[in-house]
Design a protein around this motif. Structure first.
Motif, PDB file in Angstrom:
ATOM      1  N   ALA A 179      43.611  21.230  17.015  1.00 37.48           N
ATOM      2  CA  ALA A 179      43.538  22.251  15.963  1.00 37.48           C
ATOM      3  C   ALA A 179      43.070  23.561  16.576  1.00 37.48           C
ATOM      4  O   ALA A 179      41.993  23.643  17.145  1.00 37.48           O
ATOM      5  CB  ALA A 179      42.562  21.788  14.886  1.00 37.48           C
ATOM      6  N   LEU A 180      43.888  24.577  16.488  1.00 36.20           N
ATOM      7  CA  LEU A 180      43.515  25.892  17.010  1.00 36.20           C
ATOM      8  C   LEU A 180      44.047  26.921  16.044  1.00 36.20           C
ATOM      9  O   LEU A 180      45.051  26.698  15.392  1.00 36.20           O
ATOM     10  CB  LEU A 180      44.190  26.146  18.368  1.00 36.20           C
ATOM     11  CG  LEU A 180      43.644  25.472  19.613  1.00 36.20           C
ATOM     12  CD1 LEU A 180      44.520  25.817  20.793  1.00 36.20           C
ATOM     13  CD2 LEU A 180      42.222  25.919  19.888  1.00 36.20           C
ATOM     14  N   SER A 181      43.382  28.046  15.975  1.00 37.00           N
ATOM     15  CA  SER A 181      43.906  29.106  15.136  1.00 37.00           C
ATOM     16  C   SER A 181      44.789  29.987  16.021  1.00 37.00           C
ATOM     17  O   SER A 181      44.312  30.877  16.710  1.00 37.00           O
ATOM     18  CB  SER A 181      42.727  29.898  14.570  1.00 37.00           C
ATOM     19  OG  SER A 181      43.216  31.004  13.910  1.00 37.00           O
ATOM     20  N   VAL A 182      46.087  29.677  16.004  1.00 35.73           N
ATOM     21  CA  VAL A 182      46.999  30.321  16.944  1.00 35.73           C
ATOM     22  C   VAL A 182      48.126  30.963  16.150  1.00 35.73           C
ATOM     23  O   VAL A 182      48.544  30.450  15.113  1.00 35.73           O
ATOM     24  CB  VAL A 182      47.589  29.258  17.905  1.00 35.73           C
ATOM     25  CG1 VAL A 182      48.624  29.854  18.822  1.00 35.73           C
ATOM     26  CG2 VAL A 182      46.492  28.626  18.724  1.00 35.73           C
ATOM     27  N   ARG A 212      55.348  38.984  21.611  1.00 29.79           N
ATOM     28  CA  ARG A 212      53.990  39.121  21.039  1.00 29.79           C
ATOM     29  C   ARG A 212      54.020  39.521  19.575  1.00 29.79           C
ATOM     30  O   ARG A 212      53.297  40.425  19.142  1.00 29.79           O
ATOM     31  CB  ARG A 212      53.156  40.102  21.857  1.00 29.79           C
ATOM     32  CG  ARG A 212      52.952  39.615  23.296  1.00 29.79           C
ATOM     33  CD  ARG A 212      52.328  40.683  24.147  1.00 29.79           C
ATOM     34  NE  ARG A 212      52.329  40.315  25.539  1.00 29.79           N
ATOM     35  CZ  ARG A 212      51.235  40.140  26.267  1.00 29.79           C
ATOM     36  NH1 ARG A 212      50.061  40.261  25.731  1.00 29.79           N
ATOM     37  NH2 ARG A 212      51.346  39.827  27.545  1.00 29.79           N
ATOM     38  N   VAL A 213      54.909  38.874  18.834  1.00 27.28           N
ATOM     39  CA  VAL A 213      54.929  39.043  17.380  1.00 27.28           C
ATOM     40  C   VAL A 213      55.024  37.650  16.756  1.00 27.28           C
ATOM     41  O   VAL A 213      55.347  36.684  17.430  1.00 27.28           O
ATOM     42  CB  VAL A 213      56.136  39.902  16.909  1.00 27.28           C
ATOM     43  CG1 VAL A 213      56.031  41.336  17.394  1.00 27.28           C
ATOM     44  CG2 VAL A 213      57.470  39.281  17.326  1.00 27.28           C
ATOM     45  N   GLY A 214      54.770  37.579  15.449  1.00 31.87           N
ATOM     46  CA  GLY A 214      54.972  36.313  14.742  1.00 31.87           C
ATOM     47  C   GLY A 214      53.675  35.782  14.172  1.00 31.87           C
ATOM     48  O   GLY A 214      52.597  35.972  14.736  1.00 31.87           O
ATOM     49  N   GLY A 215      53.826  35.096  13.024  1.00 38.69           N
ATOM     50  CA  GLY A 215      52.682  34.630  12.253  1.00 38.69           C
ATOM     51  C   GLY A 215      52.110  33.310  12.732  1.00 38.69           C
ATOM     52  O   GLY A 215      52.363  32.876  13.863  1.00 38.69           O
ATOM     53  N   PRO A 216      51.353  32.659  11.834  1.00 34.26           N
ATOM     54  CA  PRO A 216      50.560  31.496  12.242  1.00 34.26           C
ATOM     55  C   PRO A 216      51.377  30.253  12.580  1.00 34.26           C
ATOM     56  O   PRO A 216      52.452  30.016  12.033  1.00 34.26           O
ATOM     57  CB  PRO A 216      49.669  31.236  11.022  1.00 34.26           C
ATOM     58  CG  PRO A 216      50.267  31.985   9.905  1.00 34.26           C
ATOM     59  CD  PRO A 216      51.118  33.081  10.458  1.00 34.26           C
ATOM     60  N   VAL A 217      50.792  29.471  13.475  1.00 35.32           N
ATOM     61  CA  VAL A 217      51.324  28.163  13.860  1.00 35.32           C
ATOM     62  C   VAL A 217      50.685  27.141  12.915  1.00 35.32           C
ATOM     63  O   VAL A 217      49.471  27.177  12.719  1.00 35.32           O
ATOM     64  CB  VAL A 217      50.905  27.875  15.318  1.00 35.32           C
ATOM     65  CG1 VAL A 217      51.129  26.425  15.683  1.00 35.32           C
ATOM     66  CG2 VAL A 217      51.618  28.820  16.269  1.00 35.32           C
ATOM     67  N   GLY A 218      51.510  26.244  12.341  1.00 36.10           N
ATOM     68  CA  GLY A 218      50.968  25.219  11.446  1.00 36.10           C
ATOM     69  C   GLY A 218      49.995  24.321  12.174  1.00 36.10           C
ATOM     70  O   GLY A 218      48.773  24.406  12.003  1.00 36.10           O
ATOM     71  N   GLU A 219      50.531  23.436  13.020  1.00 36.18           N
ATOM     72  CA  GLU A 219      49.684  22.543  13.819  1.00 36.18           C
ATOM     73  C   GLU A 219      50.193  22.623  15.244  1.00 36.18           C
ATOM     74  O   GLU A 219      51.375  22.372  15.471  1.00 36.18           O
ATOM     75  CB  GLU A 219      49.848  21.100  13.361  1.00 36.18           C
ATOM     76  CG  GLU A 219      49.473  20.827  11.944  1.00 36.18           C
ATOM     77  CD  GLU A 219      50.029  19.475  11.499  1.00 36.18           C
ATOM     78  OE1 GLU A 219      49.263  18.688  10.931  1.00 36.18           O
ATOM     79  OE2 GLU A 219      51.218  19.209  11.733  1.00 36.18           O
ATOM     80  N   LEU A 220      49.323  22.951  16.147  1.00 33.78           N
ATOM     81  CA  LEU A 220      49.772  23.092  17.538  1.00 33.78           C
ATOM     82  C   LEU A 220      49.487  21.823  18.312  1.00 33.78           C
ATOM     83  O   LEU A 220      48.398  21.251  18.224  1.00 33.78           O
ATOM     84  CB  LEU A 220      49.046  24.259  18.206  1.00 33.78           C
ATOM     85  CG  LEU A 220      49.460  24.521  19.649  1.00 33.78           C
ATOM     86  CD1 LEU A 220      50.875  25.079  19.719  1.00 33.78           C
ATOM     87  CD2 LEU A 220      48.494  25.483  20.334  1.00 33.78           C
ATOM     88  N   HIS A 221      50.474  21.399  19.094  1.00 37.47           N
ATOM     89  CA  HIS A 221      50.261  20.272  19.987  1.00 37.47           C
ATOM     90  C   HIS A 221      50.718  20.676  21.375  1.00 37.47           C
ATOM     91  O   HIS A 221      51.752  21.335  21.519  1.00 37.47           O
ATOM     92  CB  HIS A 221      51.056  19.056  19.500  1.00 37.47           C
ATOM     93  CG  HIS A 221      50.859  17.886  20.384  1.00 37.47           C
ATOM     94  ND1 HIS A 221      49.672  17.225  20.463  1.00 37.47           N
ATOM     95  CD2 HIS A 221      51.693  17.291  21.253  1.00 37.47           C
ATOM     96  CE1 HIS A 221      49.778  16.246  21.354  1.00 37.47           C
ATOM     97  NE2 HIS A 221      51.003  16.279  21.850  1.00 37.47           N
ATOM     98  N   VAL A 222      49.969  20.285  22.376  1.00 39.86           N
ATOM     99  CA  VAL A 222      50.293  20.693  23.751  1.00 39.86           C
ATOM    100  C   VAL A 222      50.365  19.455  24.642  1.00 39.86           C
ATOM    101  O   VAL A 222      49.392  19.110  25.320  1.00 39.86           O
ATOM    102  CB  VAL A 222      49.235  21.687  24.287  1.00 39.86           C
ATOM    103  CG1 VAL A 222      49.673  22.251  25.644  1.00 39.86           C
ATOM    104  CG2 VAL A 222      49.002  22.833  23.315  1.00 39.86           C
ATOM    105  N   PRO A 223      51.493  18.745  24.652  1.00 35.91           N
ATOM    106  CA  PRO A 223      51.592  17.537  25.487  1.00 35.91           C
ATOM    107  C   PRO A 223      51.629  17.900  26.973  1.00 35.91           C
ATOM    108  O   PRO A 223      52.391  18.771  27.381  1.00 35.91           O
ATOM    109  CB  PRO A 223      52.912  16.903  25.040  1.00 35.91           C
ATOM    110  CG  PRO A 223      53.690  18.013  24.433  1.00 35.91           C
ATOM    111  CD  PRO A 223      52.725  19.013  23.910  1.00 35.91           C
TER     112      PRO A 223
END
Ligand SMILES: Cc1cc2nc3c(=O)[nH]c(=O)nc-3n(C[C@H](O)[C@H](O)[C@H](O)COP(=O)(O)OP(=O)(O)OC[C@H]3O[C@@H](n4cnc5c(N)ncnc54)[C@H](O)[C@@H]3O)c2cc1C
Length: 338
Positions: free
Chosen positions: A8-11, A20-31
């Motif tokens: 969980a990150l606020s990204v 470098r544009v664009g709104g929030p990511v719902g749930e980020l996963h970094v495998p």
């Protein structure tokens, strides 16, 4: 139980993409491994958005409410001339590694942003070279059937400019890519005039692969095509507009440089933009063309996705008015109005 590896990150996408544009990511996963990447794609289902280096992707100001899988798998194996790299390997790190290993074939593709998994999506190319020319196979995960398969190059739909079966499709995840390279320190023949001249060669001449890499990066840097946080000309997706391929070139566009393509005639989008009256550096508010060439739409700082889209639409309309050619994006647009 949550799927493996969710964090969980606020990204926002402005953190994850080179425009470098664009709104929030719902749930980020970094495998961080290939097994984890495949497991995550399988668990997350079709609604997950896959992202590599974010260098060919623009996401809307509303972002993406669901899962976002930012690939970070890093495995590389070298077996003679066969090099297999996981989708999450940084592309230019792979190019440098193969040159250091004494393998030729990727040197002209130095300095391109993004990850290995992104390279077959649009058959990445530069300075007369295409990744498809050295691509042996791709491991893909079919998000529809759940199958993990290894595909030879012939199955990837390369041919027309920047096209493949993966382009604008969310069905397949590219898991790893195998390249067939040539043992040696001498480059492939140089086909691009500007690069040949920088190396003091005739077209078709060859040079040490490390020298080719150095020259390519120097040329790219001059054109704002090497990522640099301090240089707004690189806050882009590279070429925003794809070179259009037409079955018939309108009279108005006859002067534009033309190249044969399997689907017709390819026109130079940069020429069309510039000659429609949009010179390098043309700007409206927070968005402008690169100051070095007319093909890159750039964020001059503080831009939103809507501003980028409005600017790109303005350019597209100007080109259409001048040349009766409608430009389309080379990059992927997700939740964007264009
Ligand atoms: C300054 C600059 C210069 C550039 N120069 C060039 C150039 O010379 N030549 C060129 O061809 N391109 C160039 N590009 C474009 C870009 O670098 C390439 O297209 C790159 O391969 C994109 O890789 P990525 O990992 O950043 O993909 P992303 O931008 O993260 O993703 C692009 C699309 O592919 C999908 N995707 C990414 N990885 C996977 C995967 N593993 N499986 C399934 N789908 C996936 C994403 O969902 C998205 O739809 C440039 C871009 C910039 C910013």
């Amino acid at each position: 139980m949550p799927p493996r590896g969710w964090i969980a990150l606020s990204v926002t996408f402005s953190d994850l993409t080179t425009m470098r544009v664009g709104g929030p990511v719902g749930e980020l996963h970094v495998p961080t491994s290939t097994d984890e990447f495949v497991g995550t794609v399988r668990d997350a289902g079709r609604e997950a958005l896959i992202i590599g280096g974010g260098s060919n992707l623009i996401v809307g100001d509303e972002g993406w409410p669901g899962p976002v899988i930012k690939i970070a798998s890093g495995e590389i194996t070298v077996n003679g001339g066969l090099v297999t790299a996981a989708a999450g390997v940084e592309w230019d790190r792979l190019v440098e590694l193969t040159i250091n290993e004494g393998l030729a074939g990727l040197e002209c593709l130095s300095g391109i942003p993004g990850l290995v998994g992104g390279t077959p999506i649009q058959n990445v190319g530069a300075y007369g070279a295409l990744t498809s020319e050295v691509l042996e196979s791709v491991t893909v995960f079919d998000r529809e059937t759940g199958a993990l398969e290894n595909w030879p190059t012939e199955r990837l739909g390369f041919g027309s400019h920047r096209q493949s079966v993966f382009k604008h499709s969310d069905r397949w995840a590219v898991v790893d890519v195998t390249y067939r390279l040539r043992p040696g320190k001498q480059s492939d023949p140089i086909r691009y005039a500007g690069l040949a001249s920088a190396l003091d060669l005739e077209i078709g001449g060859t040079a040490d692969t490390s020298d080719v890499r150095e020259s390519v990066i120097a040329i790219r840097r001059q054109r704002g095509m090497v990522l640099d946080a301090a240089d707004h000309d690189t806050w882009s997706v590279g070429s925003f507009f794809i070179n259009p391929v037409l079955t018939q070139v309108p009279d108005e566009a006859k002067e534009c440089p033309q190249f044969p393509d399997v689907k017709g005639t390819k026109l130079a989008a940069g020429w069309l933009v510039h000659n429609a009256g949009f010179a390098p550096g043309y700007r409206r508010g927070n968005v402008g063309l690169s100051t070095r060439h007319a093909l890159a739409v750039t964020n001059r700082g503080g831009a939103t996705t809507s501003e980028v889209m409005e600017f790109a639409a303005h350019i597209r309309e100007g080109v259409e008015r001048a040349f009766k050619v409608r430009l389309g994006p080379e990059c992927d647009l997700v939740n964007c109005l264009f």
